[in-house]
Design a protein around this motif. Structure first.
Motif, PDB file in Angstrom:
ATOM      1  N   LYS A 124       0.746  -1.092  -0.029  1.00  0.00           N
ATOM      2  CA  LYS A 124      -0.061   0.021  -0.015  1.00  0.00           C
ATOM      3  C   LYS A 124       0.792   1.238  -0.077  1.00  0.00           C
ATOM      4  O   LYS A 124       1.955   1.186   0.499  1.00  0.00           O
ATOM      5  N   GLY A 125       0.411   2.521  -0.923  1.00  0.00           N
ATOM      6  CA  GLY A 125       1.039   3.618  -0.678  1.00  0.00           C
ATOM      7  C   GLY A 125       0.246   4.606   0.489  1.00  0.00           C
ATOM      8  O   GLY A 125       0.647   4.406   1.416  1.00  0.00           O
ATOM      9  N   HIS A 126      -0.859   5.453  -0.140  1.00  0.00           N
ATOM     10  CA  HIS A 126      -1.547   6.124   0.704  1.00  0.00           C
ATOM     11  C   HIS A 126      -0.788   7.468   1.280  1.00  0.00           C
ATOM     12  O   HIS A 126      -0.856   7.562   2.564  1.00  0.00           O
ATOM     13  N   VAL A 127       0.433   7.687   0.764  1.00  0.00           N
ATOM     14  CA  VAL A 127       0.983   9.054   1.377  1.00  0.00           C
ATOM     15  C   VAL A 127       1.201  10.154   0.488  1.00  0.00           C
ATOM     16  O   VAL A 127       1.904  11.098   0.895  1.00  0.00           O
ATOM     17  N   GLY A 128       0.276  10.197  -0.523  1.00  0.00           N
ATOM     18  CA  GLY A 128       0.283  11.547  -1.439  1.00  0.00           C
ATOM     19  C   GLY A 128       1.313  11.013  -2.695  1.00  0.00           C
ATOM     20  O   GLY A 128       2.586  11.145  -2.459  1.00  0.00           O
ATOM     21  N   PHE A 129       0.644  11.147  -3.781  1.00  0.00           N
ATOM     22  CA  PHE A 129       1.702  11.225  -5.145  1.00  0.00           C
ATOM     23  C   PHE A 129       1.434  12.264  -5.946  1.00  0.00           C
ATOM     24  O   PHE A 129       1.128  12.028  -7.060  1.00  0.00           O
ATOM     25  N   ALA A 130       1.448  13.315  -5.681  1.00  0.00           N
ATOM     26  CA  ALA A 130       1.073  14.442  -6.664  1.00  0.00           C
ATOM     27  C   ALA A 130       2.103  14.488  -7.729  1.00  0.00           C
ATOM     28  O   ALA A 130       1.522  15.012  -8.971  1.00  0.00           O
ATOM     29  N   SER A 131       3.231  14.054  -7.766  1.00  0.00           N
ATOM     30  CA  SER A 131       3.997  14.243  -8.643  1.00  0.00           C
ATOM     31  C   SER A 131       4.782  12.792  -9.069  1.00  0.00           C
ATOM     32  O   SER A 131       4.934  12.321  -7.992  1.00  0.00           O
ATOM     33  N   MET A 132       5.616  12.706 -10.134  1.00  0.00           N
ATOM     34  CA  MET A 132       6.431  11.497 -10.550  1.00  0.00           C
ATOM     35  C   MET A 132       7.638  11.705  -9.299  1.00  0.00           C
ATOM     36  O   MET A 132       8.016  10.802  -8.963  1.00  0.00           O
ATOM     37  N   ALA A 133       7.871  12.726  -8.975  1.00  0.00           N
ATOM     38  CA  ALA A 133       9.102  13.080  -7.957  1.00  0.00           C
ATOM     39  C   ALA A 133       8.605  12.422  -6.756  1.00  0.00           C
ATOM     40  O   ALA A 133       9.514  12.138  -5.829  1.00  0.00           O
ATOM     41  N   HIS A 134       7.374  12.110  -6.379  1.00  0.00           N
ATOM     42  CA  HIS A 134       6.784  11.591  -5.262  1.00  0.00           C
ATOM     43  C   HIS A 134       6.943   9.934  -5.177  1.00  0.00           C
ATOM     44  O   HIS A 134       6.846   9.404  -4.276  1.00  0.00           O
ATOM     45  N   MET A 135       6.919   9.647  -6.393  1.00  0.00           N
ATOM     46  CA  MET A 135       7.128   8.116  -6.514  1.00  0.00           C
ATOM     47  C   MET A 135       7.951   7.344  -5.768  1.00  0.00           C
ATOM     48  O   MET A 135       9.189   7.813  -5.661  1.00  0.00           O
ATOM     49  N   PRO A 136       7.951   6.178  -5.607  1.00  0.00           N
ATOM     50  CA  PRO A 136       8.953   5.378  -4.792  1.00  0.00           C
ATOM     51  C   PRO A 136      10.301   5.452  -5.505  1.00  0.00           C
ATOM     52  O   PRO A 136      11.297   5.481  -4.889  1.00  0.00           O
ATOM     53  N   LEU A 137      10.351   5.310  -6.750  1.00  0.00           N
ATOM     54  CA  LEU A 137      11.556   5.099  -7.421  1.00  0.00           C
ATOM     55  C   LEU A 137      12.401   6.386  -7.525  1.00  0.00           C
ATOM     56  O   LEU A 137      13.805   6.198  -7.760  1.00  0.00           O
ATOM     57  N   GLN A 138      11.556   7.456  -7.426  1.00  0.00           N
ATOM     58  CA  GLN A 138      12.409   8.694  -7.295  1.00  0.00           C
ATOM     59  C   GLN A 138      12.780   9.136  -5.834  1.00  0.00           C
ATOM     60  O   GLN A 138      13.378  10.201  -5.741  1.00  0.00           O
ATOM     61  N   ARG A 139      12.340   8.280  -4.964  1.00  0.00           N
ATOM     62  CA  ARG A 139      12.602   8.653  -3.499  1.00  0.00           C
ATOM     63  C   ARG A 139      13.561   7.495  -2.771  1.00  0.00           C
ATOM     64  O   ARG A 139      13.279   7.181  -1.454  1.00  0.00           O
ATOM     65  N   GLY A 140      14.379   6.903  -3.429  1.00  0.00           N
ATOM     66  CA  GLY A 140      15.264   5.788  -2.972  1.00  0.00           C
ATOM     67  C   GLY A 140      15.004   4.594  -2.934  1.00  0.00           C
ATOM     68  O   GLY A 140      16.006   3.652  -2.818  1.00  0.00           O
ATOM     69  N   PHE A 141      13.820   4.093  -3.615  1.00  0.00           N
ATOM     70  CA  PHE A 141      13.483   2.739  -3.894  1.00  0.00           C
ATOM     71  C   PHE A 141      13.986   2.221  -4.904  1.00  0.00           C
ATOM     72  O   PHE A 141      13.948   2.916  -6.120  1.00  0.00           O
ATOM     73  N   ASP A 142      14.368   0.773  -5.096  1.00  0.00           N
ATOM     74  CA  ASP A 142      14.920   0.226  -6.417  1.00  0.00           C
ATOM     75  C   ASP A 142      13.877  -0.453  -6.953  1.00  0.00           C
ATOM     76  O   ASP A 142      14.091  -0.566  -8.099  1.00  0.00           O
ATOM     77  N   GLY A 143      12.861  -0.573  -6.298  1.00  0.00           N
ATOM     78  CA  GLY A 143      11.805  -1.536  -6.951  1.00  0.00           C
ATOM     79  C   GLY A 143      10.426  -1.055  -6.249  1.00  0.00           C
ATOM     80  O   GLY A 143      10.398  -1.139  -5.061  1.00  0.00           O
ATOM     81  N   PHE A 144       9.462  -1.188  -6.705  1.00  0.00           N
ATOM     82  CA  PHE A 144       7.899  -0.844  -6.250  1.00  0.00           C
ATOM     83  C   PHE A 144       6.779  -1.637  -6.884  1.00  0.00           C
ATOM     84  O   PHE A 144       6.736  -1.738  -8.027  1.00  0.00           O
ATOM     85  N   THR A 145       6.220  -2.443  -6.080  1.00  0.00           N
ATOM     86  CA  THR A 145       4.736  -2.898  -6.581  1.00  0.00           C
ATOM     87  C   THR A 145       3.723  -2.586  -5.547  1.00  0.00           C
ATOM     88  O   THR A 145       3.821  -2.963  -4.367  1.00  0.00           O
ATOM     89  N   GLY A 146       2.506  -1.888  -6.100  1.00  0.00           N
ATOM     90  CA  GLY A 146       1.476  -1.526  -5.093  1.00  0.00           C
ATOM     91  C   GLY A 146       0.635  -1.124  -5.825  1.00  0.00           C
ATOM     92  O   GLY A 146       0.318  -0.972  -6.865  1.00  0.00           O
ATOM     93  N   PHE A 147      -0.294  -0.091  -4.802  1.00  0.00           N
ATOM     94  CA  PHE A 147      -1.329   0.719  -5.438  1.00  0.00           C
ATOM     95  C   PHE A 147      -1.222   1.927  -4.366  1.00  0.00           C
ATOM     96  O   PHE A 147      -0.780   1.941  -3.316  1.00  0.00           O
ATOM     97  N   LEU A 148      -1.466   3.156  -5.095  1.00  0.00           N
ATOM     98  CA  LEU A 148      -1.258   4.365  -4.740  1.00  0.00           C
ATOM     99  C   LEU A 148      -2.144   4.831  -3.635  1.00  0.00           C
ATOM    100  O   LEU A 148      -1.965   5.851  -2.611  1.00  0.00           O
ATOM    101  N   PRO A 149      -3.375   4.774  -3.870  1.00  0.00           N
ATOM    102  CA  PRO A 149      -4.499   5.302  -2.922  1.00  0.00           C
ATOM    103  C   PRO A 149      -4.666   4.584  -1.706  1.00  0.00           C
ATOM    104  O   PRO A 149      -4.014   3.779  -1.207  1.00  0.00           O
ATOM    105  N   GLY A 150      -5.660   4.849  -0.954  1.00  0.00           N
ATOM    106  CA  GLY A 150      -5.866   4.241   0.386  1.00  0.00           C
ATOM    107  C   GLY A 150      -6.625   2.926   0.466  1.00  0.00           C
ATOM    108  O   GLY A 150      -6.504   2.253   1.454  1.00  0.00           O
ATOM    109  N   MET A 151      -7.552   2.624  -0.735  1.00  0.00           N
ATOM    110  CA  MET A 151      -8.102   1.260  -0.599  1.00  0.00           C
ATOM    111  C   MET A 151      -8.283   0.759  -2.063  1.00  0.00           C
ATOM    112  O   MET A 151      -8.496   1.707  -2.939  1.00  0.00           O
ATOM    113  N   GLU A 152      -8.389  -0.465  -2.358  1.00  0.00           N
ATOM    114  CA  GLU A 152      -9.019  -0.859  -3.394  1.00  0.00           C
ATOM    115  C   GLU A 152      -9.341  -2.400  -3.409  1.00  0.00           C
ATOM    116  O   GLU A 152      -9.230  -3.116  -2.198  1.00  0.00           O
TER     117      GLU A 152
END
Length: 568
Positions: free
Chosen positions: A124-152
């Motif tokens: 789960k994400g749910h921390v706010g992803f207004a921009s591509m710069a907020h995405m995990p790979l732009q924030r120090g992570f080498d890989g990400f799989t998941g969803f961005l909002p609070g529920m699905e």
């Protein structure tokens, strides 16, 4: 000086073991888990939390580990080391397009990258992803799989992989279940990892957040309570497999595993014997089931309980210390001091400054707990706009549930759950609610003093005008009254006044993200949503948790929209 000595001591231990590799770090966050939902506190649930419980017994249970009362602030606190007062108590928007973590801050993943870590985010994400710069790979992570909002939906085939949507409609119902997707990704990551390189795995499960949907392999789907147990079981299976894999890879002995709920339980969750639930300021909303384990925990501490007061923000500087990097994240210009006589003063002077890390390095308190007292890490701790802890005291001056109409957070849930179902045919959980004045619970002289027993079919905010109910401040001694039943505000007015003043003064330095436009990039919601839609994420999708105007993708800095003439 002490922190430096402990860092040297850790390095000496690693050298003695024949490795200079900083420890592998695993953070497991369980969504909406109740205090009484695992066998850590309720042996009756050993059948669905056996691996989680065994891992806790091979480590140290944290009896006083605080989080925020709901999802987003807790997650932002872990990633940034800042308390909610310094990034906001709001839920990040369901369309994911929130600038809720300042882009000038370093996430824990970025700190660890400086020490050579490989970092992965699964869930789960749910921390706010207004921009591509907020995405995990732009924030120090080498890989990400998941969803961005609070529920699905737990069987959604519409998730993200790294920087793009990853729709996979060909997955079977078993393959697409949330715990399966995130568990398999975590196992695959560890399996492929070089043990000589330090690993950071962030595993924020979607379970047991609603909608309540158990995996197809769970044999009992006859009631919501059993479905809830099946969701727990699904994650427990993967926790066991992850621990086994760490052993197989000879990584476990050099690993620290932290497990925590993100907030208290709700709906099928049970927080017995604590008061309240998710989205309340009571202990049941914010005192999380938590423990530390892994080979880094000395064997002499296995099976013990640590009663020191910790907060999820503390893992930021603690992880940094273990990795051998600086745990500070200060602005180049220090904030101004607050001025109670000028409450509108911007202590951050526009965009010149920001709040630093609030967390405390708690490693020494974990491995040598008897050398510290329960409040060593946080003599005073501001949990929310309405709650402050100081020494043994807890002051509550308001209840957030009273202002969230229609969310089902009626103030009767400011009461206490029982350990048992109301009766054998109760299919909605295993704990029913008791309000003040019932079943041996004393009447309350504070809080929502005007409410009575739940007598309507629907006791949610949508049927009763609870917003106008008077809330009287509550003062509790948590050392003797963990269930928050005995108000001391009338007999300790000086303590009440002092803590309330300190709470208000602290909030004068509150902060919400102010990411500069230059870091956000070009913002164009229309273009961005169309772009993500073209990659398989349909616009306006509601069933998956995305509300109006988008399907949960960034709207700023999207490469396909950078040169769009209609960009904002």
């Amino acid at each position: 000086i002490m922190s430096g000595l402990l860092t040297v001591a850790l390095a000496a231990v690693l050298a003695a073991e024949g490795t200079a590799t900083p420890p592998h770090l695993v953070m497991i966050l369980q969504d909406d888990l109740g205090w009484y939902d695992t066998a850590i506190h309720n042996p009756a649930n050993l059948d669905v939390t056996g691996n989680i419980t065994a891992l806790a017994q091979a480590g140290v249970v944290l009896s006083c580990h605080y989080v925020h009362y709901w999802c987003s602030p807790t997650r932002r606190s872990f990633l940034t080391g800042r308390l909610p007062v310094h990034h906001g108590e709001v839920l990040s928007p369901e369309n994911a397009a929130g600038d809720d973590i300042d882009l000038r801050w370093s996430l824990i993943s970025q700190k660890l990258k400086g020490a050579g870590y490989k970092s992965y985010w699964s869930g789960k994400g749910h921390v706010g992803f207004a921009s591509m710069a907020h995405m995990p790979l732009q924030r120090g992570f080498d890989g990400f799989t998941g969803f961005l909002p609070g529920m699905e939906d737990h069987w959604s085939a519409l998730r993200w992989r790294d920087n793009v949507p990853y729709p996979n409609p060909n997955l079977t119902k078993t393959e697409s279940y949330s715990a399966t997707v995130y568990g398999e990704y975590a196992l695959g990551t560890v399996s492929a990892h070089d043990p000589s390189v330090p690993l950071f795995l962030y595993l924020p499960w979607q379970c047991v957040h609603d909608p309540h949907q158990a995996p197809a392999a769970w044999p009992n789907q006859t009631s919501d309570a059993e479905v809830y147990r099946g969701m727990l079981w699904a994650t427990d299976v993967y926790v066991g497999q992850l621990v086994d894999l760490l052993h197989t890879k000879a990584m476990y002995d050099n690993t620290l595993i932290v497990y925590s709920a993100d907030n208290g339980g709700i709906n099928g969750g049970n927080n017995y014997p604590l008061r309240g639930q998710k989205a309340t300021n009571w202990e049941g909303g914010m005192r999380a089931t938590a423990f530390v384990s892994g080979g880094l925990i000395p064997a002499s501490l296995h099976g013990t309980t640590n009663n020191n007061r910790f907060h999820i923000v503390d893992w930021y500087p603690t992880f940094c210390r273990l990795a051998g990097v600086d745990g500070r994240d200060d602005a180049p210009v220090a904030p101004l001091p607050v001025d109670p006589s000028n409450p509108n003063k911007d202590v951050y002077q526009g965009n010149l400054s920001w709040p630093g890390v609030d967390g405390v390095d708690i490693w020494a308190m974990l491995i040598n707990p008897t050398a510290y007292n329960t409040t060593s890490a946080h003599p005073t701790l501001v949990l929310t706009r309405e709650v402050i802890l100081a020494g043994q005291y807890k002051l509550v001056v308001g209840e957030v549930g009273a202002v969230h109409a229609g969310r089902g957070f009626g103030p009767w849930k400011s009461g206490w759950q029982t350990a048992q179902r109301a009766n054998a045919s109760d299919s909605n959980g295993y704990g029913y609610w008791v309000v003040p004045g019932e079943d041996g619970v004393p009447p309350q002289t504070c809080g929502l003093v005007n409410h009575g027993p739940c007598t309507t079919t629907d006791c949610s905010m949508s049927t009763q005008d609870y917003a106008s109910t008077t809330f009287m401040p509550c003062l509790f001694d948590l050392g003797t009254d963990l269930r928050e039943q005995h108000d001391l505000s009338k007999t300790n007015p000086a303590v009440l006044s002092a803590l309330w003043g300190q709470l208000n003064t602290t909030w004068l330095a509150s902060y919400r993200s102010r990411s500069p436009a230059s870091l956000l990039g070009t913002c164009n919601a229309t273009c961005a949503n169309a772009h993500w839609g073209s990659l398989g994420l349909p616009e306006g999708r509601h069933a998956g948790g995305c509300l109006g105007g988008g399907c949960g993708g960034p709207i700023c800095g999207v490469p396909a929209c950078e040169n769009d003439p209609d960009a904002l």
